[in-house]
Design a protein around this motif. Structure first.
Motif, PDB file in Angstrom:
ATOM      1  N   LYS A 258       0.897  -1.094  -0.017  1.00 36.72           N
ATOM      2  CA  LYS A 258      -0.094  -0.088   0.045  1.00 36.72           C
ATOM      3  C   LYS A 258       0.724   1.287   0.089  1.00 36.72           C
ATOM      4  N   ASN A 265      -6.470   6.938   3.323  1.00 37.57           N
ATOM      5  CA  ASN A 265      -7.787   6.880   2.796  1.00 37.57           C
ATOM      6  C   ASN A 265      -8.516   5.733   3.444  1.00 37.57           C
ATOM      7  N   ASP A 266      -7.883   4.616   3.816  1.00 33.27           N
ATOM      8  CA  ASP A 266      -8.442   3.543   4.756  1.00 33.27           C
ATOM      9  C   ASP A 266      -9.177   3.974   5.948  1.00 33.27           C
ATOM     10  N   LEU A 268      -9.829   7.262   6.616  1.00 36.37           N
ATOM     11  CA  LEU A 268     -10.671   8.028   6.361  1.00 36.37           C
ATOM     12  C   LEU A 268     -12.088   7.449   6.296  1.00 36.37           C
ATOM     13  N   HIS A 269     -12.040   6.083   5.534  1.00 37.22           N
ATOM     14  CA  HIS A 269     -13.033   5.512   5.174  1.00 37.22           C
ATOM     15  C   HIS A 269     -13.646   5.031   6.497  1.00 37.22           C
ATOM     16  N   GLN A 270     -12.924   4.644   7.267  1.00 42.16           N
ATOM     17  CA  GLN A 270     -13.266   4.043   8.646  1.00 42.16           C
ATOM     18  C   GLN A 270     -13.951   5.051   9.285  1.00 42.16           C
ATOM     19  N   GLY A 272     -16.015   7.427   8.060  1.00 45.57           N
ATOM     20  CA  GLY A 272     -16.923   7.816   7.190  1.00 45.57           C
ATOM     21  C   GLY A 272     -16.740   9.143   6.495  1.00 45.57           C
ATOM     22  N   THR A 274     -15.933  10.679   3.548  1.00 48.76           N
ATOM     23  CA  THR A 274     -16.011  10.470   2.305  1.00 48.76           C
ATOM     24  C   THR A 274     -15.612  11.810   1.377  1.00 48.76           C
ATOM     25  N   SER A 275     -15.737  13.010   1.941  1.00 53.47           N
ATOM     26  CA  SER A 275     -15.076  14.194   1.497  1.00 53.47           C
ATOM     27  C   SER A 275     -13.848  14.571   1.558  1.00 53.47           C
ATOM     28  N   SER A 276     -12.915  13.755   2.257  1.00 52.46           N
ATOM     29  CA  SER A 276     -11.654  13.860   2.524  1.00 52.46           C
ATOM     30  C   SER A 276     -10.886  12.754   1.832  1.00 52.46           C
ATOM     31  N   GLY A 277      -9.511  13.099   1.662  1.00 52.50           N
ATOM     32  CA  GLY A 277      -8.830  12.190   0.773  1.00 52.50           C
ATOM     33  C   GLY A 277      -7.305  12.802   0.837  1.00 52.50           C
TER      34      GLY A 277
END
Length: 292
Positions: A258, A265-266, A268-270, A272, A274-277
């Motif tokens: 990775k 990003n993983d 951030l996904h945890q 929620g 979704t507007s960040s990255g």
């Protein structure tokens, strides 16, 4: 007292122990029935339970309303003061988000997102640089490795990475993961001002980044950067972006399949978010507001 009880018992043709037992039973029953009893088995009658629950709910509602009013006053203060502060400090655009009870309470953009087009700063579409807020996610990702037993907080970080700190009069092998997380490692390099051209690899950037200066491709060489010991490890607190860059390398080398951007990003996904990255390089496709 016992003699008196015996006399009363004889009058009613009862044994002494029967009389004592009857009185004890009476005392227990009256104690349970008394709504003001402190007996451990006492239970309030239904109407009293309802009143008590209603009073509790009312107090909670009043407290909740008080907290909401405090948040509303904070919003009023932000909207009144932030534009003035932006003007004073020559800030073109900013966004504010407030979270209450785990949910978004307020979000608002101020100023402009682009000095070229003059586009308004919108909190739901304008993208801003992560900056040092990424350190929170980095620390969380490192602690996941700790919890899984793959690394240990008080082990030297050099046990987990291939890069080596520049030679120093201080002990370069004494820097621990815990110290890097808490800015007590003794490392210098307060922060990063950015890169020019292609983004170097993490180890190259550690070798090249100078305090208060951008990294120019081709200028790095091992041991040339400002991520070096300026204090004895563990002896003092000193904010170090370079220290967190070392933690970035630790994460990358702990997840060989990775990129650091994918790891973040993983996280951030945890959450929620979704507007960040995170993106790996400036050549990646970005929204127009960020590209400008």
């Amino acid at each position: 007292f016992f003699f008196r009880v015996q006399q009363v018992a004889r009058f009613f043709n009862m044994t002494t122990w029967s009389w004592i037992g009857l009185n004890l039973l009476f005392a227990v029953v009256t104690g349970l029935a008394n709504p003001f009893s402190k007996h451990p088995f006492h239970k309030l009658p239904p109407f009293a339970e309802h009143v008590e629950a209603s009073q509790f709910a009312t107090k909670n509602l009043q407290a909740e309303r008080g907290k909401v009013r405090s948040m509303e006053r904070l919003v009023t203060a932000i909207e009144a003061q932030l534009p003035k502060l932006m003007h004073t400090h020559d800030v073109d655009g900013a966004a504010v988000g407030l979270v209450y009870n785990g949910r978004p309470f307020y979000q608002q953009g101020f100023g402009i997102a682009s000095i070229t087009t003059g586009a308004k700063y919108k909190p739901d579409t304008t993208i801003s640089q992560q900056g040092s807020t990424s350190k929170v996610l980095t620390a969380w990702a490192v602690m996941q490795l700790v919890e899984s037993g793959r690394i240990h907080l008080d082990e030297p970080v050099q046990n987990y990475i291939s890069w080596r700190l520049p030679t120093s009069t201080f002990n370069t092998t004494a820097v621990t993961v815990r110290q890097l997380l808490s800015h007590t490692s003794g490392l210098g390099l307060h922060g990063y001002t950015g890169f020019i051209g292609a983004v170097p690899g993490t180890k190259e950037a550690l070798d090249a980044q100078q305090e208060e200066c951008c990294v120019v491709p081709g200028t790095w060489s091992p041991g040339n950067g400002s991520t070096r010991l300026i204090h004895e490890p563990g002896s003092a607190w000193s904010y170090s972006g370079g220290g967190y860059h070392v933690l970035q390398l630790l994460l990358e080398e702990s997840h060989p399949n990775k990129t650091f951007a994918a790891i973040m990003n993983d996280m951030l996904h945890q959450l929620g978010m979704t507007s960040s990255g995170f993106v790996a390089a400036p050549e990646a496709r970005l929204p127009a507001a960020l590209a400008e």
